[in-house]
Design a protein around this motif. Structure first.
Motif, mmCIF file in Angstrom:
data_model
loop_
_atom_site.group_PDB
_atom_site.id
_atom_site.type_symbol
_atom_site.label_atom_id
_atom_site.label_comp_id
_atom_site.label_asym_id
_atom_site.label_seq_id
_atom_site.Cartn_x
_atom_site.Cartn_y
_atom_site.Cartn_z
ATOM 1 N N ALA A 107 40.115 29.426 38.367
ATOM 2 C CA ALA A 107 39.652 29.809 39.706
ATOM 3 C C ALA A 107 40.756 30.403 40.566
ATOM 4 N N ASP A 108 42.020 30.249 40.156
ATOM 5 C CA ASP A 108 43.148 30.756 40.944
ATOM 6 C C ASP A 108 43.520 32.186 40.600
ATOM 7 N N ASN A 109 42.723 32.849 39.780
ATOM 8 C CA ASN A 109 42.991 34.241 39.423
ATOM 9 C C ASN A 109 43.148 35.111 40.670
ATOM 10 N N GLN A 110 44.173 35.980 40.652
ATOM 11 C CA GLN A 110 44.452 36.939 41.729
ATOM 12 C C GLN A 110 44.873 36.278 43.045
ATOM 13 N N LEU A 125 43.805 26.672 31.407
ATOM 14 C CA LEU A 125 42.777 27.700 31.268
ATOM 15 C C LEU A 125 41.893 27.386 30.064
ATOM 16 N N PRO A 126 40.672 27.943 30.012
ATOM 17 C CA PRO A 126 39.778 27.699 28.872
ATOM 18 C C PRO A 126 40.351 28.213 27.547
ATOM 19 N N VAL A 127 39.666 27.860 26.468
ATOM 20 C CA VAL A 127 40.185 28.066 25.112
ATOM 21 C C VAL A 127 40.435 29.524 24.764
ATOM 22 N N ASN A 128 39.707 30.455 25.333
ATOM 23 C CA ASN A 128 39.807 31.839 24.898
ATOM 24 C C ASN A 128 40.886 32.646 25.612
ATOM 25 N N TYR A 187 38.153 42.131 27.711
ATOM 26 C CA TYR A 187 39.440 41.448 27.823
ATOM 27 C C TYR A 187 39.674 41.152 29.305
ATOM 28 N N ARG A 188 39.208 39.995 29.761
ATOM 29 C CA ARG A 188 39.307 39.674 31.187
ATOM 30 C C ARG A 188 40.730 39.226 31.520
ATOM 31 N N PRO A 189 41.391 39.896 32.460
ATOM 32 C CA PRO A 189 42.747 39.476 32.826
ATOM 33 C C PRO A 189 42.737 38.289 33.778
ATOM 34 N N TRP A 190 43.766 37.469 33.690
ATOM 35 C CA TRP A 190 44.026 36.391 34.650
ATOM 36 C C TRP A 190 45.463 36.580 35.122
ATOM 37 N N THR A 191 45.640 36.748 36.443
ATOM 38 C CA THR A 191 46.967 37.033 36.988
ATOM 39 C C THR A 191 47.189 36.253 38.269
ATOM 40 N N VAL A 192 48.358 35.663 38.381
ATOM 41 C CA VAL A 192 48.785 35.020 39.618
ATOM 42 C C VAL A 192 50.141 35.623 40.006
#
Length: 207
Positions: A107-110, A125-128, A187-192
């Motif tokens: 939930a903390d993405n971006q 983060l989830p498994v994938n 390919y969903r990015p996750w970035t902080v």
């Protein structure tokens, strides 16, 4: 900040102040970004007095503070050929984190996180999601387990060891993306965005 600081980057936490002192031929700043507010201003073109302005960081965000020199002859007809000098700094403002560990989830993405050197940051983060690959010397990876393709949740622990700023990023992946005929899985990015201050901020810092 002085004339010599042009084209540099400043990382602030909310509550800090930023003072700018420039020669008298610089115009006063015009800044409308919600992350910074102008507390006081004096001098600058055309007053003949040195330009002194004080800003306060009031919200999360990034902005460019910019001004330029001016002279009466540039407003004559015809204008003179005196060169115009630009002065610009890039400012990043973030909320200061508590002194303890920082915990991030999907939930903390971006979002943006500010750390002090010595703090730890734990990402779950989830498994994938793929394991992190990190090359910035300001943040070191202490441990990492799970993540794609292990079928286990991704758990990574980082520690801030020096001042700097970086993007902590990974991607959501699925096995079908690697089939001979790949599926359309994104390919969903996750970035902080991480800002690391060293030494840790004091209760009423000023610059």
């Amino acid at each position: 900040m002085t004339e010599a600081d042009t084209q540099t980057t400043v990382d602030l936490v909310v509550g800090q102040t930023l003072g700018v002192s420039l020669p008298a031929n610089y115009r006063p700043f015009t800044s409308t970004n919600a992350a910074m507010t102008l507390l006081s201003t004096s001098g600058g073109y055309p007053t003949g007095q040195p330009l002194k302005e004080l800003f306060k960081a009031v919200g999360n965000g990034s902005l460019v503070l910019s001004t330029q020199t001016d002279d009466p002859c540039q407003h004559a007809t015809p204008p003179c050929g005196m060169p115009v000098h630009q002065w610009t700094i890039h400012v990043n403002v973030a909320y200061a984190s508590p002194g303890g560990d920082i915990n991030l989830t999907e939930a903390d993405n971006q979002t943006t996180v500010t750390m002090a050197a010595g703090q730890t940051l734990h990402v779950s983060l989830p498994v994938n999601y793929r394991p992190f690959t990190l090359t910035n010397p300001a943040l070191i990876l202490k441990s990492s387990t799970g993540g794609y393709p292990t079928a286990q949740p991704l758990s990574a622990l980082f520690q801030a060891v020096g001042a700097g700023s970086l993007d902590l990023s990974t991607l959501y992946d699925t096995p079908c993306n690697h089939d001979p005929t790949p599926c359309p899985g994104p390919y969903r990015p996750w970035t902080v965005h991480v800002f690391i201050l060293y030494p840790p901020p004091t209760p009423s810092p000023a610059r």
